[in-house]
Design a protein around this motif. Structure first.
Motif, short mmCIF file in Angstrom:
data_model
loop_
_atom_site.label_atom_id
_atom_site.label_comp_id
_atom_site.label_asym_id
_atom_site.label_seq_id
_atom_site.Cartn_x
_atom_site.Cartn_y
_atom_site.Cartn_z
N GLU A 152 0.85 -1.17 0.04
CA GLU A 152 0.06 0.00 0.05
C GLU A 152 0.87 1.04 0.15
OE1 GLU A 152 -2.40 3.13 0.25
OE2 GLU A 152 -1.65 2.60 2.14
N PHE A 153 2.06 1.20 0.58
CA PHE A 153 2.80 2.29 0.80
C PHE A 153 3.44 2.63 -0.49
CE2 PHE A 153 7.26 3.68 0.50
CZ PHE A 153 7.29 4.94 1.11
N VAL A 154 3.83 1.41 -1.36
CA VAL A 154 4.37 1.81 -2.61
C VAL A 154 3.57 2.31 -3.65
CG1 VAL A 154 5.57 0.81 -4.44
CG2 VAL A 154 6.17 0.20 -2.36
N ARG A 155 2.17 1.67 -3.77
CA ARG A 155 1.20 2.18 -4.50
C ARG A 155 0.78 3.44 -4.35
NH1 ARG A 155 -1.73 -2.24 -4.54
NH2 ARG A 155 -2.47 -1.62 -2.67
N SER A 156 0.64 4.14 -3.08
CA SER A 156 0.02 5.39 -2.87
C SER A 156 1.26 6.42 -2.83
CB SER A 156 -0.68 5.43 -1.32
OG SER A 156 0.25 5.19 -0.47
N THR A 157 2.67 5.91 -2.61
CA THR A 157 3.44 7.05 -2.55
C THR A 157 3.92 7.19 -4.14
OG1 THR A 157 3.99 6.11 -0.52
CG2 THR A 157 5.70 7.61 -1.68
N ASP A 158 3.95 6.11 -4.92
CA ASP A 158 4.30 6.40 -6.35
C ASP A 158 3.45 7.12 -6.94
OD1 ASP A 158 6.23 4.42 -5.97
OD2 ASP A 158 5.06 2.73 -7.48
N ALA A 159 1.95 6.95 -6.86
CA ALA A 159 0.97 7.79 -7.24
C ALA A 159 1.22 9.23 -6.83
CB ALA A 159 -0.45 7.14 -6.73
N LEU A 160 1.41 9.20 -5.54
CA LEU A 160 1.63 10.77 -5.01
C LEU A 160 2.63 11.67 -5.66
CD1 LEU A 160 0.70 12.49 -2.55
CD2 LEU A 160 2.75 11.61 -1.28
N LEU A 161 4.04 10.72 -5.88
CA LEU A 161 5.00 11.48 -6.52
C LEU A 161 4.61 11.83 -7.94
CD1 LEU A 161 8.08 9.61 -4.98
CD2 LEU A 161 7.27 11.97 -4.72
N GLN A 162 4.14 10.90 -8.63
CA GLN A 162 3.70 11.02 -9.93
C GLN A 162 2.73 12.33 -10.33
OE1 GLN A 162 3.16 6.89 -10.73
NE2 GLN A 162 5.21 6.68 -11.63
N ALA A 163 1.86 12.52 -9.33
CA ALA A 163 0.95 13.46 -9.54
C ALA A 163 1.63 14.70 -9.28
CB ALA A 163 -0.01 13.16 -8.46
N ASN A 164 2.60 14.64 -8.23
CA ASN A 164 2.90 16.01 -8.12
C ASN A 164 4.21 16.35 -8.88
OD1 ASN A 164 2.25 17.46 -5.24
ND2 ASN A 164 1.95 15.25 -5.19
N ILE A 165 4.98 15.35 -9.27
CA ILE A 165 6.23 15.59 -10.20
C ILE A 165 6.16 14.84 -11.52
CG2 ILE A 165 8.76 15.63 -10.09
CD1 ILE A 165 8.25 15.45 -7.06
N PRO A 166 5.47 15.46 -12.55
CA PRO A 166 5.22 14.88 -13.60
C PRO A 166 6.47 14.16 -14.29
CG PRO A 166 3.97 16.79 -13.64
CD PRO A 166 4.70 16.90 -12.51
N VAL A 188 8.26 11.77 -13.09
CA VAL A 188 9.32 11.14 -12.29
C VAL A 188 9.26 9.87 -12.38
CG1 VAL A 188 7.69 10.81 -10.16
CG2 VAL A 188 10.16 11.60 -9.91
N ARG A 189 10.42 9.17 -12.26
CA ARG A 189 10.83 7.82 -12.56
C ARG A 189 11.08 6.79 -10.98
NH1 ARG A 189 14.51 7.35 -17.25
NH2 ARG A 189 15.75 8.79 -16.12
N LEU A 190 10.46 5.75 -10.73
CA LEU A 190 10.70 5.32 -9.62
C LEU A 190 11.61 4.00 -9.50
CD1 LEU A 190 7.06 6.20 -8.26
CD2 LEU A 190 9.29 7.00 -7.38
N VAL A 191 12.58 3.97 -8.93
CA VAL A 191 13.74 2.71 -8.76
C VAL A 191 13.51 2.21 -7.60
CG1 VAL A 191 15.98 1.73 -9.00
CG2 VAL A 191 14.96 4.02 -10.35
N ASN A 192 12.71 1.00 -7.36
CA ASN A 192 12.32 0.32 -6.19
C ASN A 192 13.08 -0.87 -6.12
OD1 ASN A 192 10.51 2.37 -5.24
ND2 ASN A 192 8.64 1.19 -5.96
#
Lengths: 475, 475
Positions: B356-370, B372-376
């Motif tokens: 849930e953390f990864v799903r919501s935080t990925d979405a938050l970052l992508q919404a705020n910073i168009p 952005v690419r996430l290396v998890n």
């Protein structure tokens, strides 16, 4: 004092502030070595109430003795006889706040009985491995405050190693919400481990997050005759190598200790002890199957027989036989009490030095105190011996204790220190050993402990006189 | 200052008090984020010399930055730029004082290189399980001061859990001889764990007694494609149940992270990643045999395939294949650097809340910073993610970092705290995160930390400004 009592009744309800009637369950220690008298026994129902009680006491300068199941062995959870301390019992706080299966944790309140937590874990399909004699009445808060040990430490560690986070009410009555299901957290000093084992002298543990483990598929018990303690240590090394983390128990028992069980409990069958100076009880927990566990165990014991570190061995055929073997081990303390008064020591020594320690200390005691009888047993896998000294068979044992206890303690503790050991392995300090600590612990360590105590509890109101002596203690 | 330098030269020899030439190896941090300037780099050769240096500094009020291999990632072992601090390097103290096979311990000096300790253990027939990227140059003193993690934490714990005793020079220049091979010792506050993880701010670790383990008979590595992070968590639970303590590694890697390895290191074969959002690397250590390990692994993976939490899997056939799989995992950070600048986070979350953390935080970052690419990727078994944020493919990454780093950190750290996590899982605080701690850590905990710091280092001379802020810190 009366104003404080009125205030406490306001804060948590009059029925939870006990001042009348028989309060001996709270005021006398488990082994009946100390009978104190409290100002009141206060039983808050939640963390906010604990904080409110501590604040009220801090303002009036009244000291607090936190208490769980009151089953400790070192007089650490009962009040002094001044009638000015309050006992703060955590018994009403026994909620299981959460079980998190995917995270392998449960969050529980301090007053939860240990056995009920074992059951909570089992009902969720997991193992909570902390296990010890008093598990039917001791509480997890007390287990953590004293860093309790028990029979599964070899594999799973003490209470300390099973704890991931704490909720604590500080000496100032503030709430530290340090509950955490995290296995990694490097954000500052390790406050959790500072409170674990501090016996209520720095604050009050009100809840904890504890680790859960997968339940083993099978658990087998074996009993082996070994010719010497050196051979027991060799067998321990072989068992580590062959069973790995499957080795969950390794208990050693001397012939005299076992003979007391055979003498006082003739209905128990004590295997193999008559022809060997030492026996070992081994437990193998397997995540695969009973067949696999048995094959592993048998190949270990065959190798040990070949190498000569074991002269004879049996593996329990079923659960009833396994319980019977553990029951023999657990009956030693009771058999010793049947035999009469004795002086108990809960010591630890590096495993490699135990054979030499026992040989030389046995000889020292026998040379100094003719007729003395040594009851040796313990968790060899952890380096923890219950090295107990029984009065000679002839003469008055009470008179023996009066005359010899201090001398015996000095001989044993001096030998422990000379062998790099600890004078309290798993029972803690309380007020029983606080004087010994002043003598045997490094002055540099004691000075740091006093500094920490003064920093976190400047008024010295939290279980004063236990663990560390600062200023004028009540004991 | 000159008098102090003369005194130090007298105490430990002029050749070990460095003031001239290129001292950048001591004064610049590993990631070259900070370039300090020391009064001198002091290299004592034994514990008594460390104590003498600390006493001399305490008298003159000069602060000390203890240093091991200087490989830390949070700027915790280099001096500030004032030219008034000394760097106290432990590098000359690299003796293995003892290996105690029967007690499963080794006692080593703080300056021992981690890899050399792994070799010392192996030569004696044992495993020393602490393992991490910098093992060829980091020291055990640094590992303990920062409570280092690494790839074997799932089974063996952090550096903290591997340590049984410490020798420490206190801030007053006293020597605390707390070296101990004891697995049980309940004689007072847990000073050992207080120094572990305190990053040299309370005193200087000069030696330690560390645990040894039996070497496993076989170690196998598998690689599995999983449809989601929820499935990865389910697989982790199955692996715990079926492999028990045999499960020594469980690493998760996102598709984008693996695609960077495939892109920048085309000679590496990255299995299975193209058709699945997540891959998992599992390691099974077996105390019996390779055949047994393989059977166990295959039955686990069959069950996982049946249940659908794994869609495809391979088990390495030999050591070379196993190394190749681990090499892919370990190449992610380098591939990320090849791709360009990024913002790193070393966080932990309860395992159950990670999806849930990864799903919501990925979405938050992508919404705020168009863009952005996430290396998890990370140690899912420990709840530890390296949740890194790569600059968008278009635009100037340096400009991105300047503009967005603080905002990204705030978004990520707020989400971490909201999910019950930690903003520093295994790298520590240093000076890089000391400000974040002031914001994100409980004020009650911070107040206790300050109290402890003031009690043990009243002059604030030990690595001031790191971990906890008291008075006027140098950073």
């Amino acid at each position: 004092m009366q104003a404080l009592l009125d205030n406490l009744r306001q804060l948590i309800g009059a029925q939870h502030v006990l001042t009348d009637g028989d309060l001996s369950a709270y005021e006398h220690d488990w082994r009946k070595r100390s009978r104190g008298k409290s100002l009141a026994v206060v039983r808050p129902g939640n963390t906010a109430e604990v904080a409110a009680v501590v604040k009220a006491c801090a303002v009036t300068g009244v000291s607090i003795v936190p208490q769980g199941g009151n089953t400790g062995l070192v007089v650490g959870s009962t009040p002094d006889d001044s009638g000015t301390q309050i006992v703060l019992s955590l018994q009403r706080m026994h909620a299981v706040r959460a079980v998190d299966a995917a995270n392998l944790t449960m969050t529980v309140e301090a007053g939860c009985i240990l056995q009920s937590l074992q059951e909570t874990a089992a009902n969720a399909g997991f193992l909570f491995p902390l296990s010890l004699g008093a598990e039917g009445s001791c509480t997890i808060g007390g287990n953590l405050s004293t860093n309790a040990g028990g029979t599964q430490v070899l594999r799973y560690g003490n209470a300390r190693e099973l704890c991931l986070g704490l909720e604590v009410v500080t000496a100032h009555g503030e709430i530290w919400s340090g509950l955490s299901g995290l296995r990694k957290d490097n954000t500052g000093y390790d406050l959790r481990n500072l409170f674990v084992g501090s016996e209520g002298t720095l604050g009050i543990i009100t809840a904890a997050t504890m680790k859960l483990y997968p339940q083993p598929a099978a658990q087998l018990t074996a009993w082996a005759a070994v010719p010497s303690l050196e051979d027991a240590v060799t067998l321990l090394g072989l068992a580590h190598q062959h069973l790995g983390a499957g080795l969950t128990g390794f208990e050693v028992m001397g012939q005299f200790a076992l003979s007391l069980v055979a003498k006082h409990y003739p209905q128990q069958r004590v295997p193999l002890y008559q022809d060997t100076p030492w026996c070992v009880l081994l437990e193998n927990s397997d995540n695969e199957s009973e067949t696999h566990a048995r094959t592993q165990f048998e190949s270990l014991l065959e190798l040990a027989l070949e190498q000569g570190c074991v002269t004879d061995a049996v593996v329990a055929e079923n659960l009833a036989q396994a319980h019977a073997l553990w029951h023999v081990r657990e009956s030693i303390s009771l058999a010793q009490a049947e035999e009469g008064l004795n002086i108990k020591h809960d010591i630890s020594i590096p495993v490699s030095r135990i054979p030499e320690f026992v040989r030389s200390t046995d000889a020292l005691l026998q040379a100094n105190i003719p007729g003395v009888r040594l009851v040796n047993f313990g968790h060899l896998g952890d380096g923890n011996l219950h090295y107990n000294v029984q009065a000679p068979a002839e003469g008055d044992p009470a008179q023996f204790l009066r005359a010899q206890e201090e001398r015996v303690n000095t001989l044993v503790f001096d030998a422990v220190i000379a062998h790099g050991g600890s004078i309290s392995a798993e029972h803690g300090v309380g007020s029983l050993k606080v004087g010994h600590l002043e003598h045997y612990k490094s002055p540099v360590a004691l000075e740091m402990m006093r500094g920490i105590k003064q920093a976190l509890d400047p008024q010295n109101l939290m279980n004063p006189g236990r663990v560390v002596q600062v200023g004028n203690a009540g004991f």
